[in-house]
Design an enzyme around this catalytic site. Structure first.
Site, PDB file in Angstrom:
ATOM      1  N   ARG A 134       2.891  -4.079  -5.139  1.00  0.00           N
ATOM      2  CA  ARG A 134       4.233  -4.317  -5.655  1.00  0.00           C
ATOM      3  C   ARG A 134       5.553  -3.971  -5.088  1.00  0.00           C
ATOM      4  O   ARG A 134       5.426  -2.952  -5.455  1.00  0.00           O
ATOM      5  CB  ARG A 134       4.032  -4.568  -6.035  1.00  0.00           C
ATOM      6  CG  ARG A 134       2.961  -6.305  -6.558  1.00  0.00           C
ATOM      7  CD  ARG A 134       2.496  -6.777  -8.234  1.00  0.00           C
ATOM      8  NE  ARG A 134       2.185  -7.553  -8.442  1.00  0.00           N
ATOM      9  CZ  ARG A 134       0.697  -7.447  -8.823  1.00  0.00           C
ATOM     10  NH1 ARG A 134       0.460  -6.246  -9.300  1.00  0.00           N
ATOM     11  NH2 ARG A 134      -0.453  -8.166  -8.816  1.00  0.00           N
ATOM     12  N   HIS A 162      -1.519  -5.331   1.191  1.00  0.00           N
ATOM     13  CA  HIS A 162      -2.626  -5.608   0.835  1.00  0.00           C
ATOM     14  C   HIS A 162      -2.783  -3.997   1.860  1.00  0.00           C
ATOM     15  O   HIS A 162      -2.702  -3.914   3.016  1.00  0.00           O
ATOM     16  CB  HIS A 162      -3.696  -6.894   1.234  1.00  0.00           C
ATOM     17  CG  HIS A 162      -2.743  -8.029   0.324  1.00  0.00           C
ATOM     18  ND1 HIS A 162      -2.706  -7.706  -0.955  1.00  0.00           N
ATOM     19  CD2 HIS A 162      -2.690  -9.378   0.859  1.00  0.00           C
ATOM     20  CE1 HIS A 162      -2.133  -8.878  -1.279  1.00  0.00           C
ATOM     21  NE2 HIS A 162      -2.418  -9.871  -0.501  1.00  0.00           N
ATOM     22  N   GLU A 203      -6.299 -12.365   3.487  1.00  0.00           N
ATOM     23  CA  GLU A 203      -6.075 -13.960   3.214  1.00  0.00           C
ATOM     24  C   GLU A 203      -5.197 -15.072   4.001  1.00  0.00           C
ATOM     25  O   GLU A 203      -4.249 -14.832   4.474  1.00  0.00           O
ATOM     26  CB  GLU A 203      -5.088 -13.435   1.454  1.00  0.00           C
ATOM     27  CG  GLU A 203      -3.471 -13.782   1.412  1.00  0.00           C
ATOM     28  CD  GLU A 203      -3.061 -13.013   0.480  1.00  0.00           C
ATOM     29  OE1 GLU A 203      -4.039 -12.991  -0.555  1.00  0.00           O
ATOM     30  OE2 GLU A 203      -2.002 -13.305   0.151  1.00  0.00           O
ATOM     31  N   GLN A 214       4.623  -8.743  -1.758  1.00  0.00           N
ATOM     32  CA  GLN A 214       3.641  -7.478  -1.523  1.00  0.00           C
ATOM     33  C   GLN A 214       2.765  -7.317  -0.312  1.00  0.00           C
ATOM     34  O   GLN A 214       3.327  -7.654   0.391  1.00  0.00           O
ATOM     35  CB  GLN A 214       2.320  -7.943  -2.948  1.00  0.00           C
ATOM     36  CG  GLN A 214       2.240  -9.588  -2.402  1.00  0.00           C
ATOM     37  CD  GLN A 214       1.186 -10.511  -3.198  1.00  0.00           C
ATOM     38  OE1 GLN A 214       0.194 -10.589  -2.979  1.00  0.00           O
ATOM     39  NE2 GLN A 214       1.543 -10.621  -4.173  1.00  0.00           N
ATOM     40  N   HIS A 246       4.466  -9.601   1.968  1.00  0.00           N
ATOM     41  CA  HIS A 246       4.533 -11.363   2.232  1.00  0.00           C
ATOM     42  C   HIS A 246       4.649 -11.872   0.611  1.00  0.00           C
ATOM     43  O   HIS A 246       4.270 -10.755  -0.743  1.00  0.00           O
ATOM     44  CB  HIS A 246       3.365 -12.207   2.317  1.00  0.00           C
ATOM     45  CG  HIS A 246       2.481 -11.833   1.955  1.00  0.00           C
ATOM     46  ND1 HIS A 246       1.573 -10.250   2.489  1.00  0.00           N
ATOM     47  CD2 HIS A 246       1.556 -12.129   0.872  1.00  0.00           C
ATOM     48  CE1 HIS A 246       0.410 -10.537   1.119  1.00  0.00           C
ATOM     49  NE2 HIS A 246       0.575 -11.388   0.606  1.00  0.00           N
TER      50      HIS A 246
END
Length: 404
Positions: free
Chosen positions: A287, A103, A138, A101, A268
């Protein structure tokens, strides 16, 4: 107006299929005789699964409290900047690898969300890419030995992979001196029958090598064999092109207390282990494979950072008061570890809503007008501007989420 400024917090459990069966139930001290997968424990105010705050007036939704009493709960400066609690705190137990995935940036998320709204794609549609207008940087801190994929390998390392894996030798010229975009587009848009033809013999070989004990977790073949080794080849169906990523990305090994930050555009995937994860309050995930969920290759490639990186595994910066800070280059969240031995103390004043989760041991937290005993598996919320002292009868390891 709340007289108390420190409250117990109850998180929300997510039973995703990739989760383990023992770690989170044991940590929470609950029975799992139904043998459900316990993948994530959420602590925050995300509208889809808000935590509840244990107040003298009963259990109240943190999301609702932040909306109705934002001055007290998150502070006016955080509310002006974000309009909400800007982070989501989690405990994860990864038994099976997660999807490849990426972001999006905040600007890309806003544009993508508004485009899907204008196109009439329902918010709960399985084909929806953007669930909100926010970015989703994140950070994860390992609670055990933890393995993940993180970013493309540097050009020299990836060239070596393409040379050493016989099936990948046709890709050497496409990659050239380091054309990550050309290589990724070629593999992601390759006809499925060609993917099957290229990867099936490779997977069969890795399964044999793993069975003989010739592979370690530091090698991509180990993970590929874990993915496909449980079922016979006739049950594989179409081979998942996410297998390419296992070979092209860095395999990162972290020990307990070590952290990795993942910014926008860095591809990642988590592979195995337990961690504490802290992210911006978003659910935007693009994804690219290793998942039964929606895969949108053009959208993924549009937002991927195509460069080789050397992963930065952070050990944290030790501060006074038994606190270890993991620096993150974002305004939405900060994370620290509080590790105290018997009779040590930690003093602080909350600059925002702080959430502290106890991983091991127990602690007493004394605020200006209230004290709480917090044990393993329990979580506490501390309102903005509250001064507090943490002490421990026999040692404690906890993690704290805050807005820097």
């Amino acid at each position: 107006m709340f007289r108390d400024k420190i409250f117990k917090l109850k998180g929300r459990i997510q039973h995703y299929a990739w989760g383990g069966y023992e770690y989170i139930p044991t940590w929470l001290g609950i029975d799992n005789s139904e043998h459900k997968p316990y993948a994530e424990y959420w602590m925050g105010a995300h509208p889809s699964a808000p935590s509840v705050v244990c107040t003298p007036n009963g259990e109240l939704s943190l999301n609702q409290l932040v909306q109705d009493h934002h001055e007290e709960f998150i502070g006016s400066h955080v509310h002006r900047a974000f309009g909400e609690l800007p982070y989501l705190f989690k405990i994860l137990d990864v038994k099976d690898m997660l999807s490849i995935q990426v972001h999006p940036t905040k600007e890309a998320a806003k544009a993508g969300f508004e485009a899907e709204e204008a196109a009439g794609v329902k918010l709960d549609s399985s084909f929806r890419n953007y669930k909100d207008r926010n970015h989703k940087p994140e950070v994860m801190v390992a609670l055990s030995e933890f393995w993940l994929l993180h970013g493309f390998q540097t050009p020299d390392k990836l060239q070596q992979v393409l040379k050493n894996v016989p099936e990948f030798q046709p890709l050497i010229n496409i990659f050239g001196e380091g054309d990550f975009k050309a290589l990724s587009e070629h593999c992601m848009y390759m006809e499925q029958q060609d993917v099957n033809a290229m990867l099936t013999p490779l997977i069969q070989r890795t399964i044999e090598q793993k069975q003989k004990g010739d592979l370690t977790k530091a090698e991509p073949g180990w993970w590929v064999a874990k993915l496909y080794g449980e079922k016979p080849v006739e049950e594989w169906g179409n081979v998942d092109r996410g297998v390419f990523s296992i070979y092209f990305f860095n395999i990162v090994h972290t020990n307990a207390g070590e952290a990795v930050f993942q910014g926008a555009g860095v591809p990642h995937a988590y592979l195995e282990g337990q961690n504490v994860e802290l992210m911006a309050n978003s659910d935007n995930v693009l994804r690219g494979g290793l998942t039964p969920k929606h895969v949108d290759v053009p959208e993924l490639l549009k937002h991927t950072v195509f460069e080789g990186i050397v992963p930065n595994v952070m050990k944290g910066e030790k501060k006074e008061n038994g606190e270890i800070i993991y620096p993150c280059p974002v305004a939405d969240f900060g994370i620290s570890k509080i590790a105290l031995e018997q009779n040590e103390t930690h003093r602080s004043t909350a600059g925002s809503l702080e959430i502290i989760v106890v991983i091991e041991g127990e602690m007493d937290i004394q605020g200006t007008s209230k004290s709480l005993h917090v044990a393993k598996g329990e979580t506490v919320a501390i309102l903005t501007n509250e001064s507090y002292t943490i002490s421990t009868p026999a040692g404690v390891t906890a993690y704290k989420a805050f807005v820097p």
